[in-house]
Design an enzyme around this catalytic site. Structure first.
Site, PDB file in Angstrom:
ATOM      1  N   HIS A 191      34.752  40.168  33.082  1.00 15.28           N
ATOM      2  CA  HIS A 191      34.687  41.308  34.010  1.00 15.28           C
ATOM      3  C   HIS A 191      33.363  42.044  33.790  1.00 15.28           C
ATOM      4  O   HIS A 191      33.350  43.231  33.465  1.00 15.28           O
ATOM      5  CB  HIS A 191      35.861  42.288  33.809  1.00 15.28           C
ATOM      6  CG  HIS A 191      37.180  41.771  34.304  1.00 15.28           C
ATOM      7  ND1 HIS A 191      38.387  42.254  33.865  1.00 15.28           N
ATOM      8  CD2 HIS A 191      37.479  40.813  35.221  1.00 15.28           C
ATOM      9  CE1 HIS A 191      39.367  41.609  34.486  1.00 15.28           C
ATOM     10  NE2 HIS A 191      38.842  40.738  35.305  1.00 15.28           N
ATOM     11  N   HIS A 226      44.983  33.151  43.574  1.00 17.37           N
ATOM     12  CA  HIS A 226      44.282  34.428  43.356  1.00 17.37           C
ATOM     13  C   HIS A 226      42.792  34.135  43.473  1.00 17.37           C
ATOM     14  O   HIS A 226      42.302  33.196  42.858  1.00 17.37           O
ATOM     15  CB  HIS A 226      44.667  34.905  41.950  1.00 17.37           C
ATOM     16  CG  HIS A 226      43.905  36.051  41.393  1.00 17.37           C
ATOM     17  ND1 HIS A 226      43.547  37.154  42.125  1.00 17.37           N
ATOM     18  CD2 HIS A 226      43.457  36.289  40.126  1.00 17.37           C
ATOM     19  CE1 HIS A 226      42.910  38.010  41.329  1.00 17.37           C
ATOM     20  NE2 HIS A 226      42.829  37.504  40.117  1.00 17.37           N
ATOM     21  N   GLU A 265      40.092  36.026  42.601  1.00 16.49           N
ATOM     22  CA  GLU A 265      39.049  36.604  41.753  1.00 16.49           C
ATOM     23  C   GLU A 265      38.097  35.455  41.408  1.00 16.49           C
ATOM     24  O   GLU A 265      38.531  34.309  41.251  1.00 16.49           O
ATOM     25  CB  GLU A 265      39.666  37.226  40.484  1.00 16.49           C
ATOM     26  CG  GLU A 265      38.652  38.067  39.734  1.00 16.49           C
ATOM     27  CD  GLU A 265      39.273  38.986  38.673  1.00 16.49           C
ATOM     28  OE1 GLU A 265      40.505  39.118  38.609  1.00 16.49           O
ATOM     29  OE2 GLU A 265      38.485  39.575  37.906  1.00 16.49           O
ATOM     30  N   ASP A 283      36.781  34.091  38.987  1.00 15.20           N
ATOM     31  CA  ASP A 283      37.038  33.149  37.884  1.00 15.20           C
ATOM     32  C   ASP A 283      38.005  32.044  38.300  1.00 15.20           C
ATOM     33  O   ASP A 283      38.097  31.015  37.632  1.00 15.20           O
ATOM     34  CB  ASP A 283      37.533  33.872  36.620  1.00 15.20           C
ATOM     35  CG  ASP A 283      38.694  34.816  36.864  1.00 15.20           C
ATOM     36  OD1 ASP A 283      38.793  35.369  37.960  1.00 15.20           O
ATOM     37  OD2 ASP A 283      39.499  35.011  35.936  1.00 15.20           O
ATOM     38  N   HIS A 290      47.383  40.786  39.066  1.00 11.09           N
ATOM     39  CA  HIS A 290      46.856  42.128  39.025  1.00 11.09           C
ATOM     40  C   HIS A 290      45.960  42.478  40.222  1.00 11.09           C
ATOM     41  O   HIS A 290      45.325  43.542  40.230  1.00 11.09           O
ATOM     42  CB  HIS A 290      46.063  42.327  37.715  1.00 11.09           C
ATOM     43  CG  HIS A 290      44.790  41.510  37.668  1.00 11.09           C
ATOM     44  ND1 HIS A 290      43.577  42.075  37.406  1.00 11.09           N
ATOM     45  CD2 HIS A 290      44.533  40.210  37.894  1.00 11.09           C
ATOM     46  CE1 HIS A 290      42.632  41.153  37.429  1.00 11.09           C
ATOM     47  NE2 HIS A 290      43.192  40.011  37.713  1.00 11.09           N
ATOM     48  N   ASP A 326      47.051  34.515  36.623  1.00  6.95           N
ATOM     49  CA  ASP A 326      46.681  35.378  35.489  1.00  6.95           C
ATOM     50  C   ASP A 326      47.874  35.775  34.612  1.00  6.95           C
ATOM     51  O   ASP A 326      47.725  35.943  33.398  1.00  6.95           O
ATOM     52  CB  ASP A 326      46.014  36.652  36.002  1.00  6.95           C
ATOM     53  CG  ASP A 326      44.551  36.447  36.362  1.00  6.95           C
ATOM     54  OD1 ASP A 326      43.891  35.611  35.726  1.00  6.95           O
ATOM     55  OD2 ASP A 326      44.067  37.130  37.277  1.00  6.95           O
ATOM     56  N   TYR A 328      45.255  40.667  26.376  1.00  3.86           N
ATOM     57  CA  TYR A 328      45.161  40.429  27.826  1.00  3.86           C
ATOM     58  C   TYR A 328      46.086  41.393  28.577  1.00  3.86           C
ATOM     59  O   TYR A 328      45.687  42.055  29.536  1.00  3.86           O
ATOM     60  CB  TYR A 328      45.561  38.973  28.083  1.00  3.86           C
ATOM     61  CG  TYR A 328      45.251  38.432  29.448  1.00  3.86           C
ATOM     62  CD1 TYR A 328      44.102  37.693  29.667  1.00  3.86           C
ATOM     63  CD2 TYR A 328      46.118  38.617  30.509  1.00  3.86           C
ATOM     64  CE1 TYR A 328      43.822  37.169  30.919  1.00  3.86           C
ATOM     65  CE2 TYR A 328      45.856  38.102  31.754  1.00  3.86           C
ATOM     66  CZ  TYR A 328      44.698  37.369  31.957  1.00  3.86           C
ATOM     67  OH  TYR A 328      44.435  36.846  33.199  1.00  3.86           O
ATOM     68  N   HIS A 331      44.541  31.070  32.554  1.00  4.39           N
ATOM     69  CA  HIS A 331      43.664  31.212  31.382  1.00  4.39           C
ATOM     70  C   HIS A 331      44.449  30.836  30.130  1.00  4.39           C
ATOM     71  O   HIS A 331      45.609  31.230  29.973  1.00  4.39           O
ATOM     72  CB  HIS A 331      43.210  32.654  31.185  1.00  4.39           C
ATOM     73  CG  HIS A 331      42.371  33.206  32.289  1.00  4.39           C
ATOM     74  ND1 HIS A 331      41.083  32.779  32.533  1.00  4.39           N
ATOM     75  CD2 HIS A 331      42.622  34.168  33.204  1.00  4.39           C
ATOM     76  CE1 HIS A 331      40.589  33.469  33.552  1.00  4.39           C
ATOM     77  NE2 HIS A 331      41.506  34.299  33.981  1.00  4.39           N
TER      78      HIS A 331
HETATM   79 FE1  FEO Z   1      42.252  38.076  37.954  1.00  4.04          FE
HETATM   80 FE2  FEO Z   1      41.605  35.555  35.856  1.00  4.04          FE
HETATM   81  O1  FEO Z   1      41.325  36.615  37.344  1.00  4.04           O
END
Ligand code: FEO
Length: 393
Positions: free
Chosen positions: A22, A78, A80, A82, A144, A163, A191, A224
């Protein structure tokens, strides 16, 4: 690619070297992984991609292992960057492939890539038969991001949770039963503490909803870190526990100091806690990893913050910490403030006020002393710690 279930493969990237996420908001001492999954059923389904810097490696591997033209659909749980970051590069090669995502997901993908691909919007309960398996979608809004989605692979008893239940951790093995569980839980909690704490009420509800679905679950594979293969429901239970104003009953004393007077006051407060049988840890805010510090606050029942006064306010590390404590919306914690000062002495009062604004209960007036605390003032700090210990009961 690593087979995790019959004809289901991990096709992610291990990022061993990353130390901040981030931007530089979140430390990742143990690296991370971007987990993408491939289901080779009658339909071939790609679930999530990887972070943009790895797009070429990722797409070349898919081409070599399955052939991009053989991918029938892409699920983006998702977007994002990543997870969705490689989508633009991948779609430049297979632009007609349908993308399954939430309504918010389609909007977010459009805003990232400025393309109008073939979106198939899904909501909770929607299904897609892929052959012997069936995908069942569960929206995870604000866990999230607004687009977050969970994909359950019926027939494989596999949860692709994105996530949720993940960790920033690049492990030696992909599976929880083959790695050090202390490391795993440190990262899983960090996390949760840093990313999910503000959404704890939603986490609780969502876990209740998932449990009520009564799905057989053999494996929880987040986007992750490691895959929960041995007793996968353990992480669901942990999230449920963490989502309910979690603390371990201990105290953290966090300070910043110019010439050690505030530190000396903190040490004396700690002595008072210890005399009362309360366990505590003490951290110099200016030199402690911020994400680790927030994890310590997550675990603590009591949060005692100290700063000397500089230019009529708190020191900069404490100022940003107080903002983050407020942003993470911790619940059921008790706070207190202290600090030494030279002339104006605003810092302890500012801390006390900010802790209250962050939702902590602050039963004591802050303790503040001029320049170096005298032995009598040190005694008062010890008493301050004892009174604080009482307030935790
Ligand atoms: Fe919310 Fe691992 O990205």
């Amino acid at each position: 690619m690593i087979q995790i279930k019959d004809n289901i493969f991990w096709t992610g990237i291990k990022d061993w070297g990353i130390r901040a996420f981030h931007g530089h908001e979140l430390s990742t001492h143990r690296g991370t992984t971007y987990n993408s999954y491939l289901i080779k059923d009658e339909k071939t389904v790609l679930v999530d991609t990887v972070w943009d810097p790895y797009k070429e490696e990722f797409v070349e591997r898919l081409e070599a292992e399955v052939g991009l033209k053989n991918i029938d659909m892409i699920v983006i749980n998702h977007n994002e960057p990543d997870h969705g970051g490689s989508l633009g590069y991948l779609m430049s090669k297979i632009p007609e492939t349908p993308i399954y995502c939430t309504k918010n997901g389609a909007e977010i993908i459009r805003k990232h890539f400025h393309k109008d691909w073939k979106f198939n919007v899904v909501k909770t309960g929607d299904t897609v038969k892929t052959g012997k398996y069936e995908l069942v979608f569960v929206e995870m809004q604000m866990l999230h991001w607004p687009d977050s989605l969970l994909t359950y692979v019926k027939g494989a008893n596999l949860v692709l949770s994105n996530d949720a239940f993940g960790q920033h951790f690049s492990p030696a093995s992909l599976f929880n039963d083959e790695i050090d569980s202390c490391e795993l839980y440190q990262e899983a909690m960090k996390y949760y503490a840093n990313i999910l704490t503000p959404y704890s009420a939603l986490v609780k509800k969502k876990i209740e909803q998932i449990k009520a679905l009564n799905l057989p679950i053999d494996m929880i594979a987040p986007s992750h870190g490691v895959i929960w293969r041995n007793n996968p429901l353990q992480i669901l239970e942990k999230y449920y526990e963490w989502s309910q104003d979690y603390n371990e009953g201990s105290v953290v004393i966090i300070y910043d100091t110019m010439y050690d007077s505030t530190r000396e006051m903190g040490k004396a407060i700690g002595e008072g806690l210890e005399k009362s049988g309360v366990k505590y840890k003490m951290f110099d805010c200016a030199i402690t990893d911020r994400s680790d510090l927030l994890t310590e606050i997550f675990k603590a029942k009591g949060v005692i913050v100290g700063s000397c006064t500089v230019n009529n306010t708190v020191m900069r590390a404490i100022a940003s910490l107080l903002d983050e404590i407020k942003a993470l919306r911790f619940k059921n914690k008790v706070g207190a403030a202290f600090g030494s000062y030279g002339w104006s002495g605003e810092a302890p009062r500012i801390i006390s006020q900010k802790l209250q604004e962050a939702g902590l209960s602050v039963p004591q007036e802050p303790v503040a002393f001029k320049y170096r605390p005298t032995p009598e003032e040190i005694q008062k700090c010890i008493q301050f710690g004892e009174t604080f210990a009482e307030s935790l009961k």
